[in-house]
Design an enzyme around this catalytic site. Sequence first.
Site, PDB file in Angstrom:
ATOM      1  N   ASP A  66      -4.472 -55.424  37.321  1.00 31.75           N
ATOM      2  CA  ASP A  66      -5.562 -55.259  36.370  1.00 31.75           C
ATOM      3  C   ASP A  66      -6.086 -56.620  35.929  1.00 31.75           C
ATOM      4  OD1 ASP A  66      -7.063 -54.050  33.966  1.00 31.75           O
ATOM      5  OD2 ASP A  66      -6.035 -52.297  34.773  1.00 31.75           O
ATOM      6  N   HIS A 281      -8.183 -54.331  28.932  1.00 38.85           N
ATOM      7  CA  HIS A 281      -8.107 -53.198  29.845  1.00 38.85           C
ATOM      8  C   HIS A 281      -6.694 -52.995  30.374  1.00 38.85           C
ATOM      9  CE1 HIS A 281      -8.952 -50.831  33.526  1.00 38.85           C
ATOM     10  NE2 HIS A 281     -10.009 -50.395  32.864  1.00 38.85           N
ATOM     11  N   SER A 450      -9.975 -45.083  34.613  1.00 39.82           N
ATOM     12  CA  SER A 450      -9.001 -46.149  34.376  1.00 39.82           C
ATOM     13  C   SER A 450      -7.885 -45.699  33.456  1.00 39.82           C
ATOM     14  CB  SER A 450      -9.687 -47.370  33.755  1.00 39.82           C
ATOM     15  OG  SER A 450     -10.340 -48.144  34.710  1.00 39.82           O
TER      16      SER A 450
END
Length: 526
Positions: A66, A281, A450
């Site tokens: 990521d 994220h 995601s």
Amino acid sequence: MNYHSIKKIIALSILGALSFFASAQKPNWQNLDLKADTTFGISTEKAYKELLKGKKSTPVLVAVLDGGVDLNHEDLKRIIWTNKKEVAGNGIDDDKNGYKDDLHGWNFLGGPTGSIEHETLELTRLVRRDNIRFAGLTAETVPAKDKADYDLFIQNRAKFEQDLVTARSNYAGVSGFKGALDPVIKKIGKENPTLKDVEDFQPQGERETRVKEALKDILKDMDFKTFYETQIVEGVKYYGDQINYNYNIDFDPRKIVGDDPNNSQERFYGNNDVKGPDASHGSHVAGIIAADRTNTLGIKGVADNVFIMGVRNTPNGDERDKDVANAIRYATDNGAKVINMSFGKSYSQDKSIVDEAVKYAVSKDVLLVQAAGNENKDIDVNANFPSRKYLNGEVASSYITVGASGFVDDETLKADFSNFGKTNVDVFAPGVNINSTTPENNYKLENGTSMAAPVVTGLAALIRSYYPKLTAVQVKEIILKSVVKVGHNITYLKDGAPVSVPFSELCVTGGIVNAYNALKLAATYK
């Protein structure tokens, strides 16, 4: 385009906004049970209570490929992997794996002086490359042997130019709305005005009247502060980043890394800064998988005996195939048994190098879990990379592709942004209003495939933890066989108009993953 930033869920118009934060749902909903809790989670809590209580488990290492993971987050720090073969900070590759001081993972976007945050899109890079290759040539003068490549270049350039125009238009729209909105809020005199505050406001002129009417619609579903931060502020940044970086053909940050970006065989580059410049994220993904279930803080991850390895390969822009391949290999070589990949893009310059890495991971009994993407597209028709289908047509055996579902079992069950595909998406999992960890001990609701992928990654790790003799292929089989089938139609927008289709048309299994069912099934495997 990647799901780290470019594919964030932002739905904006100049005088109105729709938000995926609008509906209320129960905390920890992704782990709840449809029958018991009337919300379409994956029955994780039920599984812990009825199936796993008192059972022993073994730790499972999960790699989060990521944009970075906050190693010191209060709800993550206990479950961060430490490479015990490496001596911290001595500048030596103690375990001789090619990566110095890789104590908690690796950063393939870093170099001696820092780390990449922003990047171009793959489409931008393709156009930049071919602008040089075909400079001065036309359809009439290009050599016959290069004609197919030239035609693709013209097609890509047209798409690039169209997307850049759209980004500029969207930026102007959001900025324009912000410019009209800010003076109205100043006049109202409250930082977080309520619907009543807006209704009581007396506008002067058409501009203020239109802003008032837009706010009245918006504040029926959400509070102003949430709307302003998630739609206006993020919207301005999102489209600004598109213009300044993602679609900027002159922007190239790769010198920071110091590698040869065109050499896909290069393996050993980067640095050990697993957090990087923006770990929002990746930290959110890590929390969904395995946020500490033993404390009273924040949230509960799906899996209760997992260590998280952070591998940075995803910038604010499109990930490079070279970095994806190396991240998969690094995770595999350092013991990861499940790899989460909440990223993807529509173009690929070197799919073969990623295919090789996926094959390598599969050969080492690793399960790979990928997000399907957030464009509301059928990826049986629209390309999405990486993918479990190799260039030679074969399919990776331990690879799961995940779409995003909501919490209400009705026609809205498919998240309106989620990609789908009857043959290329395996399952759906919760991906709307998912609360999870973000840097500096914060928590945030996010939406996207995601978020759905790490729900499945957490489930896979949970199965491998309690049933360690199962292979990656068996774990995939169990997850797919144990879904809760959806027997009704869902509605989504196609070419701007609503269409109604059976949920079974959206993915291979026609269902939502379920931890309780999966663990019951796993117990029957010998």
